[in-house]
Design an enzyme around this catalytic site. Structure first.
Site, short mmCIF file in Angstrom:
data_model
loop_
_atom_site.label_atom_id
_atom_site.label_comp_id
_atom_site.label_asym_id
_atom_site.label_seq_id
_atom_site.Cartn_x
_atom_site.Cartn_y
_atom_site.Cartn_z
N ARG A 44 0.82 -1.21 0.00
CA ARG A 44 0.00 0.00 0.00
C ARG A 44 0.85 1.26 0.00
NH1 ARG A 44 -3.07 -3.65 2.96
NH2 ARG A 44 -2.12 -2.99 4.91
N GLU B 158 2.52 -6.53 13.44
CA GLU B 158 1.45 -6.53 14.45
C GLU B 158 0.80 -7.92 14.43
OE1 GLU B 158 -1.59 -3.66 13.65
OE2 GLU B 158 -2.52 -3.88 15.61
#
Ligand code: AMP
Length: 173
Positions: free
Chosen positions: A61, A98
């Protein structure tokens, strides 16, 4: 320039890609032309005076924002990619996400020595990705001037992992 409320255009998707993650979806922001343009214009205005030699985009992204920003700044774009994508000699690093672990690569000859670069990704969470990318970029001989994000999950304290590097974000949670 119009002033779009960027935060209102980020879609929150609960439990994606795994339970417990509040995924910040930027597709609803970039599908709005005024909002997308505002992101790029804001970043370009910030970095134009700084004598940047290249924009580094983080797969995938990060590429959405790094390409128009590089064009706006009239400098080159250097991709940091997932393993096995870059065809020439690379440096590689493994890091924690994460959710899960991953690896990143950069071409060894991506920069002229001492190039002043800014690094952009869509989102700062724990800081693991950008911290790894920063190490690769420095290994390849460039100087990181600032780390830029469209979204910062401030409650995860990713900045703590990025001590010594200026961090800039457009939307904070
Ligand atoms: P981190 O390495 O923890 O800072 O994670 C940053 C990378 O993971 C970015 O490239 C994001 O695209 C992605 N990411 C992590 N958490 C989220 C989230 N809650 N929503 C959207 N993307 C995320």
């Amino acid at each position: 320039m119009t002033n779009v409320d960027l935060a209102s255009l980020v879609r929150n998707v609960p439990d994606f890609p795994i339970p417990g993650i509040q995924f910040k979806d930027i597709t609803t922001l970039i599908s709005n032309g005024s909002a997308f343009q505002q992101v790029i214009t804001t970043l370009a205005d910030r970095y134009r005076p700084l004598g940047i030699d290249a924009v580094v985009g983080i797969e995938s992204r990060g590429f959405i924002f790094s390409a128009p920003l590089a064009l706006e700044l009239k400098v080159g774009l250097v991709p940091v990619r997932k393993p096995g994508k870059l065809p020439a000699d690379t440096y590689q690093i493994e890091y924690a996400l994460e959710y899960g672990t991953s690896k990143l690569e950069i071409h060894r000859d991506a920069f002229v020595p001492g190039a002043r670069v800014i690094v952009i990704d869509d989102l700062l969470a724990t800081g693991g990705t950008i911290s790894a990318a920063t190490q690769l970029i420095e290994q390849a001989g460039a100087r990181v001037i600032e780390l830029a994000f469209v979204i910062e999950l401030a409650f995860l304290n990713g900045r703590d992992k990025l001590e010594g590097y200026p961090v800039y974000s457009l939307i904070q949670y």
